[in-house]
Design a protein around this motif. Structure first.
Motif, PDB file in Angstrom:
ATOM      1  N   ALA A  68       0.600  -1.278   0.041  1.00 13.52           N
ATOM      2  CA  ALA A  68      -0.128  -0.352  -0.293  1.00 13.52           C
ATOM      3  C   ALA A  68       0.993   0.880  -0.016  1.00 13.52           C
ATOM      4  N   SER A  69       1.992   1.085   0.756  1.00 10.62           N
ATOM      5  CA  SER A  69       3.182   2.166   0.728  1.00 10.62           C
ATOM      6  C   SER A  69       3.747   2.381  -0.641  1.00 10.62           C
ATOM      7  N   GLY A  70       3.879   1.592  -1.379  1.00 12.26           N
ATOM      8  CA  GLY A  70       4.461   1.715  -2.728  1.00 12.26           C
ATOM      9  C   GLY A  70       3.280   2.128  -3.220  1.00 12.26           C
ATOM     10  N   CYS A  71       2.096   1.742  -3.589  1.00 13.50           N
ATOM     11  CA  CYS A  71       1.170   2.785  -4.205  1.00 13.50           C
ATOM     12  C   CYS A  71       1.410   4.336  -3.758  1.00 13.50           C
ATOM     13  N   VAL A 253       9.241  -5.403  -2.197  1.00 15.66           N
ATOM     14  CA  VAL A 253       6.991  -5.775  -2.459  1.00 15.66           C
ATOM     15  C   VAL A 253       6.368  -4.667  -3.094  1.00 15.66           C
ATOM     16  N   GLY A 254       7.278  -3.577  -2.466  1.00 20.51           N
ATOM     17  CA  GLY A 254       5.922  -2.045  -2.530  1.00 20.51           C
ATOM     18  C   GLY A 254       6.127  -1.722  -4.476  1.00 20.51           C
ATOM     19  N   ILE A 255       6.861  -2.523  -5.019  1.00 22.27           N
ATOM     20  CA  ILE A 255       7.213  -2.309  -6.252  1.00 22.27           C
ATOM     21  C   ILE A 255       7.288  -3.871  -7.374  1.00 22.27           C
ATOM     22  N   ILE A 256       6.378  -4.806  -6.838  1.00 26.70           N
ATOM     23  CA  ILE A 256       6.325  -6.330  -7.465  1.00 26.70           C
ATOM     24  C   ILE A 256       4.660  -5.606  -7.178  1.00 26.70           C
TER      25      ILE A 256
END
Length: 322
Positions: A68-71, A253-256
Motif C-alpha cells: 500500500a505504501s508503494g502505491c 514488495v512495494g514495487i512487485i
C-alpha cells in the motif's frame, strides 16, 4: 479485470495462504482439524497459536503495509519505480536496531522501539530537508534527500556492525528481513498502525488519482496539495517504520505487488489499492512458507523478495524504455 472478478479470486488466494501457513510443518493439517474441533493437545496449540499464527499475521501486515505504501509513493512521485523505502526509513530503522544491540539493550522490545523511532526520525529529516524553501520542485527534492540520508545511515549501520561484530549477528539477520521468532507483542504493535494507515490510504484513494495528473490538476479539483503531501508522507513513514521494526528490511514488495495488480486492474486507485493489499496478504505468507521449508534451516525473506524483485525491476525499466 473488473473488481468484482478479481476480489473473490484474491480472497481465495488469501484463504489458501492462511491454511498453508497454519498447516505446513511437523504438526500437519490433521492437527489443525483437531484444534478446530477442540481435540488438540497443548503442544500443538502452542505451535499453532504461539508461533505459526503470529508469524502469519506479521507476514500479512508487512505485505499490506509495504504494498500500500508503494502505491502511495508511486502516485506521489509520479514514478512507477518509487517504493516505500524512498524516505530512508529502512536505513534509519537499521541504525536504531544496531544501536540497541551496540548499547547492550538487546531485548526484542527495545530493538523494536529503537528501530521504529529512528525510522520515523529519518523520514522527518528527509521531509524537512526536501521541503526547504530553496527547492522549487519539492517532490524530487524529497526523493533525492531520501537517497542521501539513506546512504549516510547505511554507512553508519555498517560501522556499528564493524565495531560490535561479536554481538551483531542478530542485527545482520534482521537486516535481511525475516518473520522468524514471531512475538504477539510485535503483532499488537504493528497491527493498529497498519489498519489506521491503510484505512487512510483507502479513504483518500481518489486524491492519489489526482496526484498522478500533477500538482496543478490536484489543486484545481480542490485538494490542498501541500497538506495532503505531508499527511501522505507521514502515513507511509508510520506504515513502513512499523513494518521494518517488526520484520526487518524486506525489499521490492512495494514495487512487485502494485505493478502486478496494475497490469490487471489499471491505474485507478479505488481498484488498485484494495486489490494490491489483498494480493500482498497472500504473497508474503507464501514467500515466508517457502523461506522456512525450502532448506533445513531458514532463508531470509528479504533475500527471496530481492531475488524476485531484481528481475522484475529490470522488466519495468525495459518496458518503459528508460
Amino acid at each position: 479485470m473488473r473488481l468484482t472478478a478479481i476480489i473473490p479470486l484474491l480472497l481465495i488466494f488469501n484463504l489458501l495462504a492462511v491454511v498453508l501457513a497454519l498447516g505446513v510443518g511437523s504438526s500437519g493439517y490433521d492437527q489443525i482439524f483437531r484444534i478446530l474441533t477442540n481435540k488438540a493437545d497443548d503442544t500443538t496449540k502452542t505451535i499453532v497459536f504461539g508461533y505459526r499464527l503470529p508469524r502469519l499475521l506479521l507476514a500479512m501486515i508487512a505485505g499490506a503495509s509495504l504494498s500500500a505504501s508503494g502505491c502511495a509513493m508511486q502516485a506521489l512521485f509520479r514514478n512507477p519505480l518509487a517504493e516505500p523505502y524512498i524516505l530512508g526509513v529502512a536505513s534509519g530503522a537499521s541504525v536504531g536496531a544496531a544501536l540497541s544491540v551496540a548499547l547492550s539493550i538487546g531485548a526484542i522490545h527495545s530493538r523494536l522501539v529503537f528501530a521504529f523511532f529512528s525510522a520515523l526520525f529519518t523520514a522527518y529529516l528527509v521531509y524537512l530537508i526536501g521541503t526547504s524553501s530553496r527547492f522549487r520542485d519539492q517532490t524530487y527534492a524529497i526523493l533525492l534527500a531520501g537517497v542521501a540520508i539513506a546512504s549516510f545511515f547505511s554507512g553508519l549501520t555498517s560501522l556499528l556492525i564493524y565495531f560490535a561484530a561479536q554481538s551483531m549477528h542478530k542485527v545482520v539477520f534482521w537486516l535481511m528481513g525475516s518473520f522468524s521468532n514471531p512475538q504477539w507483542e510485535e503483532v499488537y504493535f504493528a497491527l493498529p498502525i497498519t489498519i489506521a494507515g491503510i484505512a487512510y490510504l483507502l479513504i483518500t484513494s481518489w486524491n492519489l488519482n489526482a496526484l498522478l495528473l500533477g500538482d496543478e490538476h490536484a489543486a484545481a479539483v480542490g485538494i490542498n496539495v501541500e497538506r495532503y503531501r505531508r499527511s501522505l508522507i507521514a502515513v507511509v513513514a508510520l506504515l513502513t517504520s512499523a513494518t521494518v521494526a517488526v520484520s526487518g528490511v524486506i525489499g521490492f514488495v512495494g514495487i512487485i505487488i502494485p505493478h502486478t495488480v496494475r497490469m490487471m486492474v489499471g491505474e485507478e486507485h479505488q481498484r488498485l489499492l484494495p486489490s494490491t493489499i489483498l494480493l500482498s496478504t497472500a504473497f508474503m505468507p507464501a514467500i515466508d512458507i517457502f523461506a522456512r521449508t525450502s532448506t533445513s534451516g531458514e532463508l531470509p525473506v528479504g533475500a527471496i523478495t530481492a531475488m524476485l524483485g531484481g528481475p522484475f525491476f529490470l522488466y519495468l525499466l525495459l518496458r518503459r524504455s528508460i
